[in-house]
Scaffold this active site. Structure first.
Site, mmCIF file in Angstrom:
data_model
loop_
_atom_site.group_PDB
_atom_site.id
_atom_site.type_symbol
_atom_site.label_atom_id
_atom_site.label_comp_id
_atom_site.label_asym_id
_atom_site.label_seq_id
_atom_site.Cartn_x
_atom_site.Cartn_y
_atom_site.Cartn_z
ATOM 1 N N LYS A 1 6.906 0.927 8.730
ATOM 2 C CA LYS A 1 5.790 0.985 7.797
ATOM 3 C C LYS A 1 4.543 1.430 8.543
ATOM 4 C CE LYS A 1 5.098 -2.153 4.811
ATOM 5 N NZ LYS A 1 4.740 -1.027 3.909
ATOM 6 N N GLY A 2 3.556 1.855 7.760
ATOM 7 C CA GLY A 2 2.265 2.135 8.389
ATOM 8 C C GLY A 2 1.858 3.584 8.444
ATOM 9 N N LYS B 1 14.062 7.456 1.378
ATOM 10 C CA LYS B 1 13.592 6.602 2.486
ATOM 11 C C LYS B 1 14.728 5.830 3.165
ATOM 12 C CE LYS B 1 9.117 7.225 1.523
ATOM 13 N NZ LYS B 1 8.301 6.238 0.881
ATOM 14 N N SER C 1 0.836 -1.206 0.000
ATOM 15 C CA SER C 1 0.000 0.000 0.000
ATOM 16 C C SER C 1 0.865 1.248 0.000
ATOM 17 C CB SER C 1 -0.911 -0.007 1.228
ATOM 18 O OG SER C 1 -1.845 -1.051 1.101
ATOM 19 N N GLY C 2 0.264 2.352 -0.421
ATOM 20 C CA GLY C 2 0.998 3.617 -0.489
ATOM 21 C C GLY C 2 1.337 3.942 -1.937
ATOM 22 N N GLU D 1 -0.399 -5.401 5.784
ATOM 23 C CA GLU D 1 0.935 -5.420 5.156
ATOM 24 C C GLU D 1 1.820 -6.477 5.804
ATOM 25 O OE1 GLU D 1 1.270 -0.825 3.561
ATOM 26 O OE2 GLU D 1 2.041 -1.278 5.540
ATOM 27 N N ASP E 1 6.226 -4.086 -1.420
ATOM 28 C CA ASP E 1 5.577 -3.012 -0.663
ATOM 29 C C ASP E 1 6.537 -1.836 -0.495
ATOM 30 O OD1 ASP E 1 3.725 -1.634 0.857
ATOM 31 O OD2 ASP E 1 3.416 -3.255 2.305
ATOM 32 N N GLY E 2 5.986 -0.680 -0.234
ATOM 33 C CA GLY E 2 6.780 0.497 0.076
ATOM 34 C C GLY E 2 7.143 0.513 1.554
HETATM 35 C C1 A5P Z 1 1.273 2.016 4.315
HETATM 36 O O1 A5P Z 1 0.708 1.595 5.502
HETATM 37 C C2 A5P Z 1 2.747 2.177 4.463
HETATM 38 O O2 A5P Z 1 3.387 1.149 5.105
HETATM 39 C C3 A5P Z 1 3.397 2.483 3.135
HETATM 40 O O3 A5P Z 1 4.072 1.395 2.628
HETATM 41 C C4 A5P Z 1 4.310 3.591 3.357
HETATM 42 O O4 A5P Z 1 3.600 4.609 4.024
HETATM 43 C C5 A5P Z 1 4.949 4.123 2.088
HETATM 44 O O5 A5P Z 1 4.092 4.948 1.379
HETATM 45 P P1 A5P Z 1 4.598 5.815 0.162
HETATM 46 O O6 A5P Z 1 5.092 4.873 -0.852
HETATM 47 O O7 A5P Z 1 3.363 6.560 -0.302
HETATM 48 O O8 A5P Z 1 5.630 6.745 0.691
#
Ligand code: A5P
Length: 233
Positions: A97-98, A124, A30-31, A106, A83-84
């Site tokens: 994360k989160g 990051k 997500s994200g 996630e 995932d991001g």
């Molecule tokens: C979502 O709950 C997060 O863990 C995302 O993976 C994290 O916030 C990264 O988001 P962006 O890719 O939008 O920076």
């Protein structure tokens, strides 16, 4: 919107989509960076790749459906999850994360995957997760029932702050829970901190992802770097 970051996120997402092989069961994070991966994977499925996928949030599920990716339940292990992250530590690939509020699903998806890959732009990447504080708290998802007392328990480890939404109301996760963002934690032993957070009554899960990612694809203006967990920094 930082255009350069958008371009970098797309580069990381496209690189991750190249890891997907025909017939795989894939976890979708997500994200905004994970959504770049979903977009790139959608393109590959339109080109003939067959995959099924599990989404970690309603937002990602919607994006996957519109990209033509077949979604399934999380009822069996996954081949790969991408995932991001909000912060990634060089070397260990431990992550926070989160900040998007999807951390519970996630982690379920990350732990279900044989291979968990983080994707991010190079903003990051940090030498030590502790550096990311105070800007990046550890998000902790808690049950709404008795959340104030859960918050009081969590204050043994940091300063919990109830996450709000844009409408000025508390943020509610896809699971119907609240998020307490924990600031100013003692980071000397992240694994101990993670275990204590997890063991706190009322806590569903937290955003410290330790020892889960085997690879991070970090997009820089010079290209996408492939970092492996445990490799020299
Ligand atoms: C979502 O709950 C997060 O863990 C995302 O993976 C994290 O916030 C990264 O988001 P962006 O890719 O939008 O920076």
């Amino acid at each position: 919107v930082n255009v350069e970051f958008e371009w970098l996120k797309r580069a990381a997402g496209e690189r991750a989509a190249e890891l997907v092989e025909d017939g795989m069961r894939v976890g979708l994070g997500s994200g905004s960076t994970a959504l770049a991966f979903v977009g790139a994977l959608g393109q590959r499925t339109r080109d003939g790749l067959r995959v099924t996928a599990v989404a970690t949030s309603e937002q990602t599920a919607e994006a996957a459906r519109s990209a033509g990716i077949e979604l399934v339940q999380l009822d069996a292990p996954l081949d790969l999850a991408v995932d991001g992250a909000d912060a990634i530590e060089r070397g260990s690939l431990a992550a926070i994360k989160g900040l998007g509020g999807a951390l519970v699903r996630e982690r379920l998806v990350a732990e279900a995957a044989r291979r968990f890959v983080l994707i991010a732009d190079d903003s990051k990447l940090v030498d030590h997760l502790v550096e990311s504080q105070p800007d990046i708290p550890i998000p902790v998802e808690v049950l709404p029932f008795g959340w104030q007392l859960t918050g009081a328990r969590l204050s043994a480890y940091g300063e919990p702050k109830l996450r709000g939404s844009e409408a000025g109301k508390p943020f509610v996760s896809d699971n119907g829970n609240l998020i307490l963002d924990l600031f100013g934690c003692d980071w000397r032993e992240p694994a101990t901190l993670a275990a204590r957070l997890k063991a706190t009554t009322g806590v569903v899960d937290h955003g410290l992802f330790l020892g889960l990612a085997s690879t991070a694809l970090i997009a820089t203006p010079a290209g996408v770097a492939v970092l492996n967990a445990g490799a020299p920094r």
